[in-house]
Design an enzyme around this catalytic site. Structure first.
Site, PDB file in Angstrom:
ATOM      1  N   LYS A   1      58.280 -28.274 -37.286  1.00  0.00           N
ATOM      2  CA  LYS A   1      57.453 -29.360 -36.868  1.00  0.00           C
ATOM      3  C   LYS A   1      58.470 -30.428 -36.748  1.00  0.00           C
ATOM      4  CE  LYS A   1      53.808 -27.258 -35.745  1.00  0.00           C
ATOM      5  NZ  LYS A   1      54.391 -26.030 -35.582  1.00  0.00           N
ATOM      6  N   ASP A   2      58.043 -31.565 -35.952  1.00  0.00           N
ATOM      7  CA  ASP A   2      59.043 -32.800 -35.800  1.00  0.00           C
ATOM      8  C   ASP A   2      58.912 -33.562 -37.062  1.00  0.00           C
ATOM      9  OD1 ASP A   2      59.481 -33.385 -32.283  1.00  0.00           O
ATOM     10  OD2 ASP A   2      57.573 -32.267 -32.944  1.00  0.00           O
TER      11      ASP A   2
END
Length: 357
Positions: free
Chosen positions: A75-76
């Site tokens: 995930k970012d």
């Protein structure tokens, strides 16, 4: 690289910046957790941390190897993200006193197996755009309406290519034998970036061809596109702006077998109805290639390498697209769902009609 955007409008000048306040990701697991088994499943909320950063913090706290952890997807960093990770339940008691400013354990449960890469259905997103006037609001709403009808190109996002956007060049050099990388993880990352670059280049070319078919009469462009006149005529009749052509490999959507086109007219209608999508090549070994006219285009972006290849959806169909305009703040809040492997930043790039970085 400059990618072809399939929506036809000028860039929309608003502010989009990834941050924990304006970019929220909620991971949807592939399956329900059983509530029993030897694996402890943590539902984490993290901010300003990549998935590996959070895992390293937890591993240091537990004095164990990061390899103890399982996760479905990365995930970012510049976001607020909610995702599930797993580890052996023997660590459960140690975690009861865990606290961290940027990580909160929201829930725990159990499951029979470790979470592995790909064990997710997709992700829901909340994104806030700023400095959105009434004119920009209308343009954004119109772009979202079209994406709700036609879907969006499934480009790899800029995150895939590293901070400077040039990881693919190192991957190319490794494949060509002019660069050696001893770190296996880095080598894999660079080669994957090169595969992604080639896919994006192919998809951009196919969108360019599709736009020419939409804009011109078949007799004006069939020689320029190096496609038979009858092929261009059939493509022009298709209801979707992304034109499928003879020899394309399609996949049932959102999952299913890959197959060669039999009846172009029937399959193009089913693509418009979101029942199937054309696929593009992630080049490598043990992967099925397209045929006929589609192969002639695909060959330009096919490179021999030792990595395994795959097929990737050329288009995907975002769901639950909603917008909420805050006129007092000139903010526009967007929410939507994307299947795994696709990028929210690419949806924003399509809406705004400009590259993000």
């Amino acid at each position: 690289m400059q990618l072809q955007r399939y929506l036809n409008h000028s860039p929309i000048d608003v502010v989009f910046k990834q941050s924990k306040d304006d970019f929220v990701v909620n991971e949807l697991p592939l399956y329900e957790f059983s509530g029993e088994g030897e694996h402890l499943v943590l539902k984490l909320r993290k901010k300003d941390l990549a998935t590996w950063d959070a895992i390293e913090i937890l591993a240091n706290y537990l004095k164990c190897s990061p390899r103890e952890f399982g996760y479905a997807g990365l995930k970012d960093k510049n976001a607020m993200t909610i995702q599930h990770i797993s580890l052996h339940r023997k660590f459960e008691d140690q975690l009861k006193d865990f606290t961290h400013d940027n990580i909160k354990i929201l829930e725990t449960t159990y499951h029979n197996n470790k979470i592995k890469i790909g064990h997710l259905k997709g992700n829901s997103f909340f994104i806030r755009l700023k400095r959105v006037g009434l004119v920009e609001k209308q343009k954004i709403e119109e772009a979202m309406r079209k994406i709700a009808i036609y879907g969006m190109p499934n480009y790899f996002g800029f995150q895939r290519f590293g901070i400077d956007g040039e990881n693919y060049k190192k991957g190319k050099a490794i494949v060509e034998g002019t660069l050696k990388e001893r770190n296996r993880n880095l080598k894999q990352m660079f080669i994957n970036a090169y595969q992604s670059y080639l896919f994006n280049s192919w998809l951009s070319r196919r969108i360019e061809i599709s736009k020419l078919i939409e804009a011109f009469e078949p007799k004006e462009i069939f020689q320029k596109l190096n496609l038979p006149l009858e092929e261009i005529k059939r493509a022009k009749k298709q209801p979707h702006p992304f034109k499928i052509i003879t020899g394309d490999l399609l996949s049932h959507y959102p999952f299913g077998k890959i197959f060669i086109i039999d009846d172009l007219e029937v399959e193009s209608q089913k693509f418009f109805e979101k029942d199937r999508v054309p696929t593009g090549l992630l080049c490598g070994k043990r992967v099925k290639k397209s045929e006929g006219f589609a192969l002639e285009i695909e060959k330009e972006f096919d490179v021999q390498m030792q990595e395994d290849g795959a097929r990737r959806f050329a288009f995907i169909f975002p769901e639950n697209l909603e917008s909420n305009y805050k006129e007092d703040k000139n903010h526009m809040e967007l929410s939507f769902y994307l299947p795994k492997g696709s990028y929210a930043t690419e949806l924003i790039a399509e809406i705004l009609h400009k590259e993000l970085s």
